[in-house]
Motif scaffolding. Structure first.
Motif: not given
Length: 93
Positions: A43-47, A50-51, A53-60
């Protein structure tokens, strides 16, 4: 020595309520560490990524005190026994 992920409050519902998760494998990169984390807590993956496989822009993501955006991204090396902190942006009004 295991690598330990630090899980912030907003992501704890997807980690079984855990504040930290130890990865017993010896990942050499952040990508390998995330693969091990996501195998334990999918469940952590999608949070976090991204689809594509890159770290989401709002996550550091920090390996020790280094933001992986300032290093090699998901290919940032993971020292044995280090802590990886996931820090999503929190906004409010």
């Amino acid at each position: 020595m295991p690598v330990r992920f630090l899980i912030p409050g907003p992501l704890q519902p997807f980690s079984g309520g855990r504040t930290s998760i130890a990865i017993e494998a010896s990942p050499s990169t952040v990508a390998e560490a995330f693969a091990a984390l996501h195998a334990l807590h999918p469940g952590l993956r999608d949070r976090v990524v991204t689809e594509q496989g890159e770290v989401r822009p709002h996550v550091n993501v920090f390996v020790a005190d280094v933001n992986i955006r300032d290093a090699r991204g998901l290919e940032t090396r993971v020292p044995e026994g280090c802590e990886i902190a996931i820090l999503p942006a929190v906004s409010g009004g």
